[in-house]
Structure formats: structure tokens, C-alpha cells
Design an enzyme around this catalytic site. Structure first.
Site, PDB file in Angstrom:
ATOM      1  CG  HIS A  38      -2.221  -0.641   1.026  1.00  0.00           C
ATOM      2  ND1 HIS A  38      -3.422   0.018   1.160  1.00  0.00           N
ATOM      3  CD2 HIS A  38      -2.534  -1.918   0.672  1.00  0.00           C
ATOM      4  CE1 HIS A  38      -4.418  -0.821   0.912  1.00  0.00           C
ATOM      5  NE2 HIS A  38      -3.901  -2.002   0.622  1.00  0.00           N
ATOM      6  CD  GLU A 107      -6.358  -2.442  -3.559  1.00  0.00           C
ATOM      7  OE1 GLU A 107      -5.279  -1.892  -3.262  1.00  0.00           O
ATOM      8  OE2 GLU A 107      -6.505  -3.681  -3.562  1.00  0.00           O
TER       9      GLU A 107
END
Length: 328
Positions: A38, A107
Site C-alpha cells: 500500500h 486500488e
């Protein structure tokens, strides 16, 4: 035999803590460890997002036995696929053959930071397909020139290749992604215990003449704590984003967006979705949905940095015993 893993959740812990947890998880008996990749946490309350590849390099040297996975890396926007191939080959050398490259279409939360916008899901799948082809080419050790629809590679070669080839696992969520990636990847990643998707993956591979030891790798959040109310509060504070489902989670761009989207999620809603508290049998029951759906590997996410050491010291060992006994 079902294998059980531990999640290095980069969104909720700093890099040094993650390495310590990785060592403890190996010592307590987990079979493998997966790392999220992330640039941002889901919610500000989680508070972390160290670079996954740097952390995994340290984990590879600090551990000896556990297999390591990215879960998952998006090789299309924040990283060029040629860079992912180099990172994966290097990590495989450092891990002495214990690494599997988990890939997905990403994402918005993490990929928008490079300022290239956020493509539609169809385009993201097309980009991932091309990226996997490039990574496969580079893993041969040959000089690669590529000019595709989304990427260019100019006279690239990996100079340090591992003795054990890097296996690829692809994250899928529907029929189209199964059909696209089953012929390209070695293993399946999914975050829902969907038997139909697992069967479709095996069918698609057989249809193209592929066989072999295919692994089906899932992940499930839990929030163990001696006090159930504390566990529910922690899960709600840090993991209520999970209630949105991946169709929503893939598209929101910021922690503020996730906070707004989940403002009406109640603690009891979170507790309905995530096994919370000291009851190990309840956790086993939740995890069992995955091996019943044909998953071979199941990674646990212990929610929250607070209490992580206590989970590893007190609960993880007995929980693994119960999971292995129940899975058979």
C-alpha cells in the site's frame, strides 16, 4: 493439507514492527506470510504504509522457513512491470526460493498517487494481463523489447535471476478475470470463499492444457482479544472499510473517502463481518468457509497493531492447532 498464513498488514504497523511480527509468526508455527503493498492505509486510524518491498527484503533475511507472498502488488501504475520483475527476482534470491509474486489490478487508494488517473476495471485487467506477459518475459533472463498497448520495455534484462523461478499468483473476483488470468498465472488469489470461482479457475486451466500444483490463496480478517468489546471496538475503528466490498474498495481514492463511505457502519455490523473476541472456535468456524470452498492456503489478518504481540504470544499457537485439527 491446508496451510495457514500470517498477514503483514502494512496499513496498520510500521516497518520495524512488521519484521518483528514476521519473526514471531514463523516461530509460533505459521506456514507462510503475506504482505499487503500500500501507499496509503484504508483509514487514518490505521496510520501506516511503509514500502512493502523494503519490508519483505528485511523479512526474508530475518526468517528461515516461512514462504513469502505479496498480497498483492499492482504492476501497472505505481510500478512499471519491468521494475516489479526486478524486485521479485531479487527478493526470491534473498528468500532462498520462498517467494511467490502475488499480483492484482490494484486500488485507486494506492495507484492514484502517480497522477495517471484511474482506469475502468476492464482496462485495468487488460493492463494487468500485459504486465504479467512482460514479467514472464523478463524472468527468462533474455533481453526484452516490448511495445504493447499500455507498456514499453527497451532492451531490459534481469541480471540477477534466482535459481528457483518466481511463481505468479493472480487476484481474481469474477468470471472475466478468471478466464483472463488462469492461463497466465500459476496460482489463484481470492478474498471471498467462493467455490464457483475456484472451480472455474481449475476448469479454465484444464481447458488450456495447464496442470500442476495449483494453490488457492485466501485471506480473512479476525480480531482476537481477551475482551470481546475491546476487539469489536478495534475492528470498527480500523477495519470498518471492509464492509464496503471490493467493488467499492477498489475505487475510493483517499482515507477521507473511506471514512465518509463507512460513517454509518456500526460496531455490530463490523462484528457480524469479522470474528471478534477470545472465542477461538468462532474464528475457526469463520475460517472454515475457505477450506470448504477449496482454498489450499488461508492467511489471517489480526486487526490492529495494538494487541498484535499478545495475539502472537497467547492466541496464535492454540488457534493454529485448532485450525489444523478442523481442516484435517
Amino acid at each position: 493439507m491446508t496451510r495457514f498464513g500470517y498477514t503483514l498488514m502494512t496499513e496498520q504497523s510500521g516497518p520495524k514492527d512488521l519484521v518483528r511480527y514476521a519473526v514471531s509468526a514463523e516461530q509460533v508455527g505459521f506456514d507462510f506470510e503475506v504482505s499487503s503493498d500500500h501507499y496509503s492505509p484504508w483509514l487514518s486510524a490505521q496510520g501506516h504504509a511503509p514500502n512493502a518491498w523494503t519490508v519483505l527484503g528485511a523479512v526474508a533475511h530475518a526468517t528461515e522457513r516461512v514462504e513469502l507472498f505479496t498480497y498483492v502488488t499492482c504492476p501497472t501504475m505505481r510500478y512499471h512491470p519491468a521494475i516489479v520483475a526486478q524486485q521479485a527476482a531479487t527478493l526470491q534470491i534473498l528468500a532462498d526460493g520462498r517467494f511467490t509474486l502475488g499480483l492484482g489490478s490494484g486500488e485507486n487508494l494506492n495507484e492514484h498517487v502517480v497522477g495517471q488517473g484511474w482506469p475502468t476495471i476492464t482496462r485495468r485487467h487488460d493492463m494487468l494481463r500485459e504486465a504479467i506477459q512482460i514479467i514472464r518475459e523478463l524472468f527468462t533472463g533474455d533481453v526484452v523489447d516490448w511495445k504493447g498497448e499500455y507498456f514499453e520495455v527497451d532492451s531490459a534484462r534481469l541480471w540477477d535471476l534466482p535459481d528457483v523461478p518466481v511463481a505468479l499468483a493472480a487476484a481474481v473476483s469474477g468470471d472475466r478475470s478468471v478466464e483472463t488470468f488462469a492461463p497466465l498465472a500459476d496460482h489463484l488469489i481470492a478474498v471471498q470463499p467462493d467455490r464457483e470461482a475456484v472451480d472455474a479457475w481449475h476448469h479454465a486451466r484444464r481447458g488450456t492444457g495447464l496442470s500442476g500444483d495449483v494453490r488457492v490463496i485466501g485471506q480473512i480478517p479476525i480480531c482476537w482479544d481477551p475482551d470481546r468489546d475491546t476487539a469489536v471496538a478495534r475492528a470498527h475503528d480500523q477495519f470498518r472499510w471492509f464492509a464496503g466490498g471490493w467493488a467499492v474498495n477498489a475505487d475510493l481514492p483517499t482515507t477521507a473517502g473511506f471514512a465518509g463511505a463507512t460513517q454509518f457502519v456500526r460496531p455490530e455490523d463490523t462484528a457480524d463481518a469479522i470474528a471478534c473476541g477470545p472465542d477461538l472456535d468462532a474464528i475457526v468456524e469463520a475460517v472454515s468457509e475457505y477450506w470448504k470452498a477449496g482454498f489450499t492456503d488461508i492467511a489471517l489478518v489480526q486487526v490492529g497493531d495494538e494487541g498484535q504481540e499478545r495475539f502472537l504470544d497467547e492466541a496464535a499457537g492454540p488457534l493454529l492447532e485448532k485450525l489444523r485439527s478442523a481442516a484435517g
